[in-house]
Design a protein around this motif. Structure first.
Motif, short mmCIF file in Angstrom:
data_model
loop_
_atom_site.label_atom_id
_atom_site.label_comp_id
_atom_site.label_asym_id
_atom_site.label_seq_id
_atom_site.Cartn_x
_atom_site.Cartn_y
_atom_site.Cartn_z
N MET A 26 0.85 -1.18 0.00
CA MET A 26 0.00 0.00 0.00
C MET A 26 0.89 1.24 0.00
N ARG A 27 0.53 2.22 -0.82
CA ARG A 27 1.29 3.47 -0.86
C ARG A 27 0.49 4.57 -0.16
N GLY A 28 1.19 5.43 0.59
CA GLY A 28 0.53 6.50 1.31
C GLY A 28 1.44 7.71 1.44
N ALA A 29 0.85 8.88 1.71
CA ALA A 29 1.60 10.12 1.92
C ALA A 29 2.16 10.13 3.33
N VAL A 30 3.46 10.39 3.46
CA VAL A 30 4.14 10.34 4.75
C VAL A 30 4.95 11.61 4.96
N PRO B 105 7.82 15.81 12.72
CA PRO B 105 6.81 14.94 13.32
C PRO B 105 7.24 14.51 14.72
N PRO B 106 6.32 14.40 15.67
CA PRO B 106 6.68 14.08 17.04
C PRO B 106 7.28 12.69 17.21
N ASP B 107 6.92 11.76 16.34
CA ASP B 107 7.39 10.38 16.49
C ASP B 107 8.07 9.88 15.23
N GLY B 108 8.85 10.74 14.59
CA GLY B 108 9.46 10.32 13.34
C GLY B 108 8.46 10.42 12.21
N ALA B 109 8.64 9.61 11.19
CA ALA B 109 7.77 9.67 10.02
C ALA B 109 6.34 9.34 10.41
N ARG B 110 5.40 10.03 9.79
CA ARG B 110 4.00 9.75 10.08
C ARG B 110 3.19 9.85 8.80
N ILE B 111 2.20 8.99 8.67
CA ILE B 111 1.30 9.09 7.53
C ILE B 111 0.40 10.30 7.74
N LEU B 112 0.24 11.08 6.68
CA LEU B 112 -0.65 12.22 6.79
C LEU B 112 -2.09 11.74 6.86
N ALA C 170 -5.24 8.69 6.40
CA ALA C 170 -6.31 8.67 5.41
C ALA C 170 -5.82 8.95 4.00
N GLN C 171 -4.62 9.50 3.85
CA GLN C 171 -4.10 9.74 2.50
C GLN C 171 -3.40 8.48 2.01
N ALA C 172 -4.17 7.42 1.94
CA ALA C 172 -3.71 6.09 1.52
C ALA C 172 -4.97 5.30 1.17
N PRO C 173 -4.82 4.17 0.45
CA PRO C 173 -6.01 3.44 0.00
C PRO C 173 -6.80 2.74 1.10
N VAL C 174 -6.16 2.41 2.23
CA VAL C 174 -6.82 1.69 3.30
C VAL C 174 -6.57 2.42 4.62
N VAL D 183 7.54 15.67 2.34
CA VAL D 183 6.39 14.78 2.26
C VAL D 183 6.65 13.78 1.14
N ARG D 184 6.52 12.49 1.44
CA ARG D 184 6.83 11.45 0.46
C ARG D 184 5.63 10.52 0.30
N PHE D 185 5.54 9.95 -0.88
CA PHE D 185 4.49 8.97 -1.18
C PHE D 185 5.19 7.63 -1.34
N GLU D 186 4.99 6.72 -0.38
CA GLU D 186 5.79 5.52 -0.36
C GLU D 186 5.01 4.33 0.18
N GLU D 187 5.64 3.17 0.10
CA GLU D 187 5.01 1.94 0.57
C GLU D 187 4.90 1.93 2.09
N ARG D 188 3.71 1.56 2.59
CA ARG D 188 3.46 1.44 4.02
C ARG D 188 2.75 0.11 4.27
N GLU D 189 2.78 -0.32 5.50
CA GLU D 189 2.08 -1.54 5.87
C GLU D 189 0.57 -1.34 5.78
N VAL D 190 -0.13 -2.30 5.26
CA VAL D 190 -1.59 -2.21 5.16
C VAL D 190 -2.18 -2.29 6.58
N PRO D 191 -3.06 -1.35 6.96
CA PRO D 191 -3.65 -1.36 8.31
C PRO D 191 -4.43 -2.63 8.58
N LYS D 192 -4.41 -3.06 9.84
CA LYS D 192 -5.15 -4.24 10.27
C LYS D 192 -6.00 -3.89 11.48
#
Length: 210
Positions: A1-5, A54-61, A111-115, A12-21
């Protein structure tokens, strides 16, 4: 899954992230469709992207599936609308209309990601009666963020027909506070603004003085 981080100021980067569970039984995992966007980019996100680390390093927007076994009101396949804050809608604060101060509130991030994982899904997500048609999606305007904030402010201020209202600030929330006061029948609405373009908008929304 790709998302804005967000990694840092103007990074701001658009990159692969783990799919939420599903993490908790009150969670829902939904498909987020960022191809349709109503309104402007949140000012807080702009500030993060320009100025802040970001307060905790990289974060998905954030900023707007399936469900856990405790979720009762949302079913797979429904079209849902939510907020950037998750609330249970059952605690004492929620019962008196302060869902943003829910005793169990959580931020909804990513939320700026598909899932997207949504905590406290029963209290946070509202399903529409039907799934909107594809041709309706581009013009769909949901009042799940700044309009709700502006309306809540006007309601908390007890705006009535013939009231005089002063709105401090001309950002999205302030402008929608003006619109809300107008809808509630305020006779005089003073928009405190230093920007000509936003003063014009405030007057279009119902301000009598800006």
């Amino acid at each position: 899954m790709r998302g804005a981080v967000l990694y840092g100021p103007r990074d701001v980067r658009f990159e692969e992230r783990e799919v939420p569970k599903i993490v908790k039984p009150t969670d829902a995992v939904i498909k987020s469709r960022p191809r349709a966007c109503a309104g402007q980019i949140c000012g807080r996100i702009v500030a993060f992207s320009r100025l802040l680390n970001p307060p905790d390093g990289a974060r998905i927007l954030r900023h707007r599936g399936g469900s856990g076994r405790a979720v009762k009101s949302i079913k797979p396949g429904q079209f849902v609308i939510g907020s950037f804050f998750a609330s249970d809608n059952t605690c004492p604060n929620c019962h008196i209309g302060y869902q943003s101060s829910c005793q169990h509130r959580e931020l909804v991030g990513g939320a700026q990601a598909p899932v997207l994982r949504v905590p406290l899904a029963d209290g946070t997500l509202v399903a529409t009666p039907d799934i909107p048609s594809e041709d309706l999606i581009p013009s769909l305007l949901t009042l799940s963020d700044v309009m709700g904030t502006g309306w809540f402010a006007a309601d908390a201020a007890n705006v009535k027909p013939s009231s005089t209202v002063a709105v401090v600030g001309d950002g999205a929330v302030g402008l929608l506070g003006v619109l809300s006061a107008k809808q509630m029948g305020a006779k005089r609405i003073i928009a405190m603004s230093r920007h000509a373009s936003r003063q014009k908008l405030a007057r279009e929304f119902g301000a009598t003085t800006s």
